[in-house]
Design a protein around this motif. Sequence first.
Motif, PDB file in Angstrom:
ATOM      1  N   THR A 327       7.076   8.641 -13.916  1.00 50.64           N
ATOM      2  CA  THR A 327       6.653   9.355 -12.716  1.00 50.64           C
ATOM      3  C   THR A 327       7.647   9.124 -11.579  1.00 50.64           C
ATOM      4  O   THR A 327       8.084  10.067 -10.909  1.00 50.64           O
ATOM      5  N   LEU A 328       8.019   7.887 -11.366  1.00 47.37           N
ATOM      6  CA  LEU A 328       8.992   7.556 -10.319  1.00 47.37           C
ATOM      7  C   LEU A 328      10.342   8.190 -10.627  1.00 47.37           C
ATOM      8  O   LEU A 328      10.979   8.777  -9.735  1.00 47.37           O
ATOM      9  N   ALA A 329      10.779   8.088 -11.884  1.00 48.28           N
ATOM     10  CA  ALA A 329      12.073   8.663 -12.261  1.00 48.28           C
ATOM     11  C   ALA A 329      12.084  10.182 -12.061  1.00 48.28           C
ATOM     12  O   ALA A 329      13.081  10.759 -11.622  1.00 48.28           O
ATOM     13  N   MET A 330      10.938  10.825 -12.369  1.00 52.86           N
ATOM     14  CA  MET A 330      10.838  12.273 -12.201  1.00 52.86           C
ATOM     15  C   MET A 330      10.950  12.657 -10.720  1.00 52.86           C
ATOM     16  O   MET A 330      11.676  13.587 -10.356  1.00 52.86           O
ATOM     17  N   LEU A 331      10.239  11.953  -9.860  1.00 51.16           N
ATOM     18  CA  LEU A 331      10.276  12.251  -8.426  1.00 51.16           C
ATOM     19  C   LEU A 331      11.666  11.998  -7.856  1.00 51.16           C
ATOM     20  O   LEU A 331      12.142  12.755  -6.995  1.00 51.16           O
ATOM     21  N   GLN A 332      12.326  10.944  -8.317  1.00 54.37           N
ATOM     22  CA  GLN A 332      13.680  10.674  -7.849  1.00 54.37           C
ATOM     23  C   GLN A 332      14.643  11.767  -8.294  1.00 54.37           C
ATOM     24  O   GLN A 332      15.551  12.143  -7.550  1.00 54.37           O
ATOM     25  N   ALA A 350      -6.009  19.101  -6.955  1.00 51.54           N
ATOM     26  CA  ALA A 350      -4.706  18.834  -6.359  1.00 51.54           C
ATOM     27  C   ALA A 350      -4.732  17.538  -5.553  1.00 51.54           C
ATOM     28  O   ALA A 350      -3.758  16.774  -5.536  1.00 51.54           O
ATOM     29  N   TYR A 351      -5.844  17.260  -4.887  1.00 52.00           N
ATOM     30  CA  TYR A 351      -5.955  16.029  -4.099  1.00 52.00           C
ATOM     31  C   TYR A 351      -5.958  14.802  -5.006  1.00 52.00           C
ATOM     32  O   TYR A 351      -5.332  13.784  -4.711  1.00 52.00           O
ATOM     33  N   GLU A 352      -6.685  14.898  -6.123  1.00 49.76           N
ATOM     34  CA  GLU A 352      -6.671  13.793  -7.088  1.00 49.76           C
ATOM     35  C   GLU A 352      -5.299  13.645  -7.729  1.00 49.76           C
ATOM     36  O   GLU A 352      -4.887  12.541  -8.097  1.00 49.76           O
ATOM     37  N   LEU A 357      -0.524  10.403  -8.714  1.00 42.40           N
ATOM     38  CA  LEU A 357       0.928  10.230  -8.624  1.00 42.40           C
ATOM     39  C   LEU A 357       1.264   8.969  -7.823  1.00 42.40           C
ATOM     40  O   LEU A 357       2.132   8.181  -8.209  1.00 42.40           O
ATOM     41  N   TYR A 358       0.560   8.799  -6.708  1.00 46.82           N
ATOM     42  CA  TYR A 358       0.779   7.611  -5.867  1.00 46.82           C
ATOM     43  C   TYR A 358       0.480   6.331  -6.667  1.00 46.82           C
ATOM     44  O   TYR A 358       1.258   5.378  -6.648  1.00 46.82           O
ATOM     45  N   THR A 359      -0.630   6.325  -7.375  1.00 46.84           N
ATOM     46  CA  THR A 359      -1.022   5.144  -8.167  1.00 46.84           C
ATOM     47  C   THR A 359       0.018   4.821  -9.225  1.00 46.84           C
ATOM     48  O   THR A 359       0.377   3.647  -9.417  1.00 46.84           O
ATOM     49  N   LEU A 360       0.515   5.845  -9.917  1.00 49.11           N
ATOM     50  CA  LEU A 360       1.494   5.618 -10.982  1.00 49.11           C
ATOM     51  C   LEU A 360       2.801   5.071 -10.431  1.00 49.11           C
ATOM     52  O   LEU A 360       3.407   4.173 -11.031  1.00 49.11           O
ATOM     53  N   VAL A 361       3.251   5.592  -9.296  1.00 47.38           N
ATOM     54  CA  VAL A 361       4.497   5.091  -8.714  1.00 47.38           C
ATOM     55  C   VAL A 361       4.319   3.655  -8.232  1.00 47.38           C
ATOM     56  O   VAL A 361       5.158   2.789  -8.488  1.00 47.38           O
ATOM     57  N   GLU A 370       4.831   4.197   2.555  1.00 47.30           N
ATOM     58  CA  GLU A 370       5.431   5.357   3.221  1.00 47.30           C
ATOM     59  C   GLU A 370       6.579   5.925   2.406  1.00 47.30           C
ATOM     60  O   GLU A 370       6.775   7.148   2.360  1.00 47.30           O
ATOM     61  N   ALA A 371       7.344   5.046   1.751  1.00 43.76           N
ATOM     62  CA  ALA A 371       8.463   5.508   0.926  1.00 43.76           C
ATOM     63  C   ALA A 371       7.957   6.296  -0.285  1.00 43.76           C
ATOM     64  O   ALA A 371       8.582   7.274  -0.712  1.00 43.76           O
ATOM     65  N   ILE A 372       6.808   5.868  -0.828  1.00 40.91           N
ATOM     66  CA  ILE A 372       6.224   6.604  -1.962  1.00 40.91           C
ATOM     67  C   ILE A 372       5.848   8.015  -1.527  1.00 40.91           C
ATOM     68  O   ILE A 372       6.157   9.001  -2.215  1.00 40.91           O
ATOM     69  N   TYR A 373       5.195   8.134  -0.374  1.00 41.29           N
ATOM     70  CA  TYR A 373       4.803   9.467   0.097  1.00 41.29           C
ATOM     71  C   TYR A 373       6.013  10.322   0.467  1.00 41.29           C
ATOM     72  O   TYR A 373       5.988  11.545   0.316  1.00 41.29           O
TER      73      TYR A 373
END
Length: 452
Positions: A327-332, A350-352, A357-361, A370-373
Amino acid sequence: MLDKALIEKLATKYGEYHPSDIELTDDSQDKKDYEMSSIPGLKESDYKKVRTFVQSELRRLLKPEEQRDSRNRAVRSTLRTVVARALIACDIPLGQDAAEKLIEELGNDCLGYGPIEPFFYDREVTEIICNKDEIRVEKHGILELVEGVKFRDEQHIRDVLDRMLAPTGRSISPHTPWAYATLFDGSRLITQIPPLSPEGTMFTIRRFRDDMTIENLLARKSINQFVADFLKAAVIAKQNIIVSGGTGSGKTTMLNCIASFVPPKESIITIENPCELQLQHPFVRKMEARPPTNEGKGEITQAQCIAFALRMRPDRIIVGECREEETLAMLQAMNTGHPGSMSTIHADSAYECVDRLYTLVSQYSTIPNEAIYNLLKTIDFIVQVVRERNGRRRLEHIVEVNGVTKDEKTGNTTLKLNTIIEYSKEKDDFVWVAKGFKRKQILIEDGGWIIK
């Protein structure tokens, strides 16, 4: 029914025992050698004799690759000849209709996937769930028990499972009692054996229809033309898209269809575990993650695959599903020069989806909140899909990500979400609900979107 084993045991202890003194009831005789319901006139003992003969001859006459191609005409012709010889050798007379049924059943049993073989050639079947005692099949979104069809015993289902796994390079054992694999037709197999599944072998096969195109989604009212045009413009304009949905809601199908809008000259790399996507695109390179061996070696993660992909000059990266550290690698990747990338995630709204996504990162990194968001805001659209009780799979809503916001009272950071399109029960259609739309000009200028 009399228990002969028990009587023998008691007789040994208390007196003489003569088998001839025990008269078997009709019920016990039937269980000893009953007539197979699928093949009239054939006893189970005779079926086993024929099956043993046929298995031995097929191993001798067919190459290993031919033994895995149960529908090949030449293989079926060889099977027909071998079955005829077996009936003669075993002195078992059968009528023409019964012989044809026997050939079909032995073809499934010795070369194919046993009792579930016919379901692989039924395009309407989307899921097969099995254990040794029952088989359930999903058609048109409805899962039902298949009456009168099951595996003979635990050994039978294991034989079929081993036959399914053999060409995939995956293995299963008591030390590693589970496996993921992609079968010959692109179906996804997930299986467990004891001790993980204490009551015996079980597996689930998710089948992906090869006719799931945008046109078919329109015909099934999963989306409408307005939604299709919007998604096409978003893909061409290189917007980052996450498809979110619950189990069996059609996430992979929707992702397949959305990805078909990628311009043909662009390069796509797909990363999955196991491979499921069947993209209708001329320039696709696939990578598949794999678990470690029984010795704990050879694991390749999806996150590693993303790292490889970044050095392979892709225009787009598509991750089949974000479940762990990928998940982190994908967002990066979305944030560092690979716009227009896509993935799916398991969430009921969509809210969940944002929360997951936040939990997985956060679970797989030490990045501050804040960096995650700030990473999450690289997502442009979340496409939410749902499966209704009647089995229909459709779009639920499309949400635009409008950056990061901070609650003044609580100090909590989150994403600003703007619902653009949603399903209306009253109209049984998809309607525009947004008052404003941040990416409107991008879709018009870069995606060729025409507002009708």
